[in-house]
Each structure stands twice: as structure tokens, then as C-alpha cells.
Design a protein around this motif. Structure first.
Motif, PDB file in Angstrom:
ATOM      1  N   GLY A   1      45.464  64.822  -0.897  1.00  0.00           N
ATOM      2  CA  GLY A   1      45.833  65.544  -2.248  1.00  0.00           C
ATOM      3  C   GLY A   1      47.062  64.901  -2.841  1.00  0.00           C
ATOM      4  O   GLY A   1      47.185  64.505  -4.076  1.00  0.00           O
ATOM      5  N   PHE A   2      48.264  64.914  -2.134  1.00  0.00           N
ATOM      6  CA  PHE A   2      49.393  64.302  -2.428  1.00  0.00           C
ATOM      7  C   PHE A   2      49.034  62.725  -2.997  1.00  0.00           C
ATOM      8  O   PHE A   2      49.562  62.181  -4.029  1.00  0.00           O
ATOM      9  N   LEU A   3      48.731  61.897  -2.038  1.00  0.00           N
ATOM     10  CA  LEU A   3      48.527  60.685  -2.343  1.00  0.00           C
ATOM     11  C   LEU A   3      47.462  60.362  -3.682  1.00  0.00           C
ATOM     12  O   LEU A   3      47.586  59.503  -4.344  1.00  0.00           O
ATOM     13  N   LYS A   4      46.450  61.212  -3.803  1.00  0.00           N
ATOM     14  CA  LYS A   4      45.643  61.364  -5.022  1.00  0.00           C
ATOM     15  C   LYS A   4      46.532  61.500  -6.471  1.00  0.00           C
ATOM     16  O   LYS A   4      46.224  60.862  -7.484  1.00  0.00           O
ATOM     17  N   ASN A   5      47.432  62.385  -6.046  1.00  0.00           N
ATOM     18  CA  ASN A   5      48.014  62.853  -7.397  1.00  0.00           C
ATOM     19  C   ASN A   5      49.053  61.612  -7.724  1.00  0.00           C
ATOM     20  O   ASN A   5      49.434  61.579  -8.938  1.00  0.00           O
ATOM     21  N   VAL A   6      49.632  60.793  -7.010  1.00  0.00           N
ATOM     22  CA  VAL A   6      50.319  59.788  -7.292  1.00  0.00           C
ATOM     23  C   VAL A   6      49.468  58.495  -7.678  1.00  0.00           C
ATOM     24  O   VAL A   6      49.979  57.382  -8.277  1.00  0.00           O
ATOM     25  N   GLY A   7      48.288  58.552  -7.840  1.00  0.00           N
ATOM     26  CA  GLY A   7      47.468  57.681  -8.220  1.00  0.00           C
ATOM     27  C   GLY A   7      46.712  56.670  -7.124  1.00  0.00           C
ATOM     28  O   GLY A   7      45.769  55.854  -7.484  1.00  0.00           O
ATOM     29  N   LEU A   8      46.932  56.916  -5.803  1.00  0.00           N
ATOM     30  CA  LEU A   8      46.317  56.321  -4.655  1.00  0.00           C
ATOM     31  C   LEU A   8      45.152  56.763  -4.121  1.00  0.00           C
ATOM     32  O   LEU A   8      44.758  57.971  -4.808  1.00  0.00           O
ATOM     33  N   ASN A   9      44.350  56.097  -3.556  1.00  0.00           N
ATOM     34  CA  ASN A   9      43.066  56.656  -2.836  1.00  0.00           C
ATOM     35  C   ASN A   9      43.564  57.536  -1.704  1.00  0.00           C
ATOM     36  O   ASN A   9      44.731  57.540  -1.264  1.00  0.00           O
ATOM     37  N   GLU A  10      42.914  58.338  -1.331  1.00  0.00           N
ATOM     38  CA  GLU A  10      43.298  59.512  -0.358  1.00  0.00           C
ATOM     39  C   GLU A  10      43.496  58.943   0.855  1.00  0.00           C
ATOM     40  O   GLU A  10      44.350  59.674   1.765  1.00  0.00           O
ATOM     41  N   ASP A  11      43.415  57.728   1.375  1.00  0.00           N
ATOM     42  CA  ASP A  11      43.644  57.067   2.657  1.00  0.00           C
ATOM     43  C   ASP A  11      45.224  56.315   2.328  1.00  0.00           C
ATOM     44  O   ASP A  11      45.368  55.491   3.346  1.00  0.00           O
ATOM     45  N   GLY A  12      45.720  56.276   1.061  1.00  0.00           N
ATOM     46  CA  GLY A  12      46.929  55.922   0.732  1.00  0.00           C
ATOM     47  C   GLY A  12      46.762  54.451   0.404  1.00  0.00           C
ATOM     48  O   GLY A  12      47.701  53.577  -0.004  1.00  0.00           O
ATOM     49  N   THR A  13      45.726  53.700   0.296  1.00  0.00           N
ATOM     50  CA  THR A  13      45.495  52.613  -0.394  1.00  0.00           C
ATOM     51  C   THR A  13      45.452  52.574  -1.784  1.00  0.00           C
ATOM     52  O   THR A  13      45.225  53.738  -2.504  1.00  0.00           O
ATOM     53  N   THR A  14      45.768  51.341  -2.611  1.00  0.00           N
ATOM     54  CA  THR A  14      45.683  51.295  -3.768  1.00  0.00           C
ATOM     55  C   THR A  14      44.299  50.683  -4.557  1.00  0.00           C
ATOM     56  O   THR A  14      43.875  50.021  -4.272  1.00  0.00           O
ATOM     57  N   PRO A  15      43.994  51.460  -5.592  1.00  0.00           N
ATOM     58  CA  PRO A  15      42.909  51.334  -6.454  1.00  0.00           C
ATOM     59  C   PRO A  15      42.945  49.877  -6.861  1.00  0.00           C
ATOM     60  O   PRO A  15      43.907  49.262  -6.960  1.00  0.00           O
ATOM     61  N   GLY A  16      41.483  49.244  -6.786  1.00  0.00           N
ATOM     62  CA  GLY A  16      41.529  47.949  -7.277  1.00  0.00           C
ATOM     63  C   GLY A  16      42.174  47.682  -8.678  1.00  0.00           C
ATOM     64  O   GLY A  16      41.742  48.527  -9.553  1.00  0.00           O
ATOM     65  N   GLY A  17      42.780  46.364  -8.694  1.00  0.00           N
ATOM     66  CA  GLY A  17      43.178  46.226 -10.124  1.00  0.00           C
ATOM     67  C   GLY A  17      44.626  46.552 -10.490  1.00  0.00           C
ATOM     68  O   GLY A  17      45.044  46.400 -11.596  1.00  0.00           O
ATOM     69  N   LEU A  18      44.978  47.608  -9.526  1.00  0.00           N
ATOM     70  CA  LEU A  18      46.449  48.211  -9.838  1.00  0.00           C
ATOM     71  C   LEU A  18      47.574  47.791  -8.800  1.00  0.00           C
ATOM     72  O   LEU A  18      47.124  47.332  -7.788  1.00  0.00           O
ATOM     73  N   THR A  19      48.701  47.838  -9.159  1.00  0.00           N
ATOM     74  CA  THR A  19      49.778  47.753  -8.392  1.00  0.00           C
ATOM     75  C   THR A  19      50.828  49.279  -8.100  1.00  0.00           C
ATOM     76  O   THR A  19      51.268  49.241  -9.067  1.00  0.00           O
ATOM     77  N   PHE A  20      50.537  49.530  -7.052  1.00  0.00           N
ATOM     78  CA  PHE A  20      51.524  50.722  -6.671  1.00  0.00           C
ATOM     79  C   PHE A  20      53.013  50.493  -6.461  1.00  0.00           C
ATOM     80  O   PHE A  20      53.341  49.304  -5.701  1.00  0.00           O
ATOM     81  N   VAL A  21      53.891  51.087  -7.234  1.00  0.00           N
ATOM     82  CA  VAL A  21      55.261  50.860  -7.276  1.00  0.00           C
ATOM     83  C   VAL A  21      56.162  52.027  -6.739  1.00  0.00           C
ATOM     84  O   VAL A  21      55.899  52.884  -7.200  1.00  0.00           O
ATOM     85  N   SER A  22      57.051  51.704  -5.502  1.00  0.00           N
ATOM     86  CA  SER A  22      57.833  52.597  -5.368  1.00  0.00           C
ATOM     87  C   SER A  22      58.857  51.767  -4.785  1.00  0.00           C
ATOM     88  O   SER A  22      59.026  51.411  -3.522  1.00  0.00           O
ATOM     89  N   ARG A  23      60.083  51.926  -5.366  1.00  0.00           N
ATOM     90  CA  ARG A  23      61.293  51.055  -4.999  1.00  0.00           C
ATOM     91  C   ARG A  23      62.565  51.853  -5.148  1.00  0.00           C
ATOM     92  O   ARG A  23      62.831  52.596  -6.309  1.00  0.00           O
TER      93      ARG A  23
END
Length: 289
Positions: free
Chosen positions: A172-194
Motif C-alpha cells: 500500500g505504501f509503495l502504491k501511494n508513492v506511485g510505484l507498483n506493489e512490488d516496488g518496481t517503477t511503472p513503465g515510462g516513468l522515473t522514480f526519484v528519491s535523493r
């Protein structure tokens, strides 16, 4: 670089079910930050970040937690202006941000610098680098998260921390930040955490222990066309209680507070593609302080 007791962490870890590569060396990261009032560059006006007053800290803080929670739950008002960063400590002089002439550490524990000096500078370097690691994209993957925690923390607290983090990084947390439920990033997007350390301060040091505050700015969000969770900038201070263990500094416990936060400049907010290109084209810092 504060969680709610309702999440059951007590004095434990860092993320909630609600929804840090490094400084120094020769590579510097420059990224445009969003405007304060002119929208977020994604076609919608900026929404205020949700207050973080409902969070308390747990052992081994995950540095961008507050940012991620606010990012995933935008819509509330800001908390009060108290950022909790006024703890005692010597006033930094001009040398605090000057080059020390001391060469960076050459060792690594996995991908994280190691072999810090058993002195004040070493403690500050360790705290800065650990803040970067704990706020990185790697914390959103179970395998790399385990490696990061084991490389940065006192072995005595690792097991309990990992248990708490497994619950915190829920589907649920991963989904809330925009990731897939397994922590992977949806296609065409770039997850940023720095997380980018801005400065450090030794609050207390004696023998094999030290408490270091790291003032940081951070980026968190999803870059790319179609993103509904644009990359935003945050400011926070991480307080790390360090212990000399096995010939290196390790985190025994840590906490995070909001700010100090400067006034936003008048920079134009970049587009989704510009942010994604910057993240992909500019590597993170490799060594802090």
C-alpha cells in the motif's frame, strides 16, 4: 534526511504505511527545484505538503520518509514552524564548509563509503553518507534495503529495524508513492528519491559515541509524462546517534525533523521530461564531506 505510534514502530524505524548519489568528490548535481507558487511544471498548481506532526521517529530513520508521506498524501496544511533543530552544539565557523584537505575514505561496505576516521570529522562524514544512502531509491527494494541497513547500522539494531521496515514498505505504501506493489517503477516513468546533505553539526562526541545533525534537502516523486505525483523538494534535519563498532561509525538510532526551510526562489519549474532527463543524466554524489 518521524512516524506515528499508530504504525506500531515504537522506537524502531522509518517509513509508514502512508505513503537518500552523494556529496563531494568531483561530481556535483544541479537540479532545478519547483517554483513556490507558479505551479509544479506538470500542468497543475502546487498543493501544500501535508503536516508531519502525526509522525514520530523510530530507530534507523529512513531519511525521505516525511517527504514521501507528504508527497503521497498531499492536500493538508503545513505544520507549525518548529523544526526541532535548535539542539545544543558548538556554533559552526567558516571552516565548517571549507575543504579539509583530508582525502575521502577509499573503502566501501557494499556501495556505501566506509572506513571513516575515529574523530569528529569522520563522524560527520559517516552521518552525511548514511543520510544519502537511507534516502535513496534503493530503500524501496527489499534486497537493497537490507544491504543498506546492514552497512549503515549497529548490528545490534539491524534485525528489529528490518522487521519494522518490511511492514513500513508495504504494498500500500509503495502504491501511494506511485510505484507498483512490488516496488518496481511503472513503465515510462522515473522514480526519484535523493537526499543531499547541506551541512553537518556535531552535537555531542565522546570516545566511541557521537551525535551528528545533518541538514538536508531532498527530491522525491515520479518524473515523466503522465505522472500524477511530480517531483518535489523538501528540507529536513536528521539527527544520528553514532557508535564506533567494528572499526567504523554505525548508526545506533536516529530521528528526523522538518526544516530549516529557505524561501523558494523564482526559478521556473521544469517540465516532467526535463526532470526525468536530469535524474537519468546526472549521477548522484559519490562521497559526502
Amino acid at each position: 534526511m518521524s512516524l506515528d505510534d499508530d504504525n506500531g514502530y515504537g522506537k524502531g524505524s522509518g517509513r509508514t504505511d502512508d505513503a537518500y548519489s552523494t556529496i563531494g568528490g568531483t561530481r556535483q548535481t544541479r537540479t532545478r527545484l519547483p517554483d513556490g507558487e507558479g505551479g509544479d511544471g506538470y500542468g497543475a498548481p502546487r498543493r501544500p505538503a501535508r503536516t508531519s506532526r502525526s509522525m514520530v521517529t523510530v530507530v534507523g530513520v529512513v531519511v525521505l520518509l516525511i517527504a514521501a508521506i507528504a508527497f503521497a498524501n498531499m492536500g493538508g496544511g503545513r505544520g507549525d514552524a518548529d523544526n526541532g533543530s535548535g539542539s545544543a552544539g558548538s556554533k559552526p565557523g567558516s571552516s565548517s564548509t571549507a575543504a579539509t584537505g583530508t582525502k575521502p575514505v577509499t573503502g566501501k561496505n557494499g556501495s556505501i563509503p566506509s572506513g571513516f576516521a575515529h574523530d569528529e570529522q569522520g563522524a560527520q562524514s559517516a552521518a552525511s553518507n548514511y543520510a544519502v544512502a537511507l534516502g535513496s531509491v534503493g530503500m524501496f527494494n527489499a534486497e537493497t534495503r537490507r544491504s543498506i541497513v546492514q552497512s549503515t547500522h549497529d548490528p545490534a539494531v539491524v534485525d528489529n529495524l528490518l522487521t519494522a521496515l518490511t511492514k513500513a514498505y508495504s504494498p500500500g505504501f509503495l502504491k501511494n508513492v506511485g510505484l507498483n506493489e512490488d516496488g518496481t517503477t511503472p513503465g515510462g516513468l522515473t522514480f526519484v528519491s535523493r537526499t543531499i546533505p547541506v551541512g553537518t553539526k556535531v552535537v555531542e562526541q565522546g570516545g566511541d559515541t557521537a551525535t551528528v545533525e545533518v541538514w538536508c534537502t531532498g527530491l522525491v516523486g515520479m518524473a515523466g509524462q503522465g505522472s500524477t505525483k511530480p517531483v518535489t523538494a523538501t528540507w529536513f534535519t536528521i539527527s544520528e546517534k553514532l557508535k564506533w563498532v567494528g572499526g567504523d561509525w554505525r548508526i545506533e538510532s536516529s530521528s528526523q525533523t522538518e526544516g530549516p526551510t529557505p524561501v523558494n526562489g523564482d526559478n521556473r519549474a521544469s517540465t516532467a521530461d526535463e526532470i526525468a532527463g536530469a535524474v537519468q543524466g546526472y549521477g548522484g554524489f559519490t562521497y559526502a564531506r
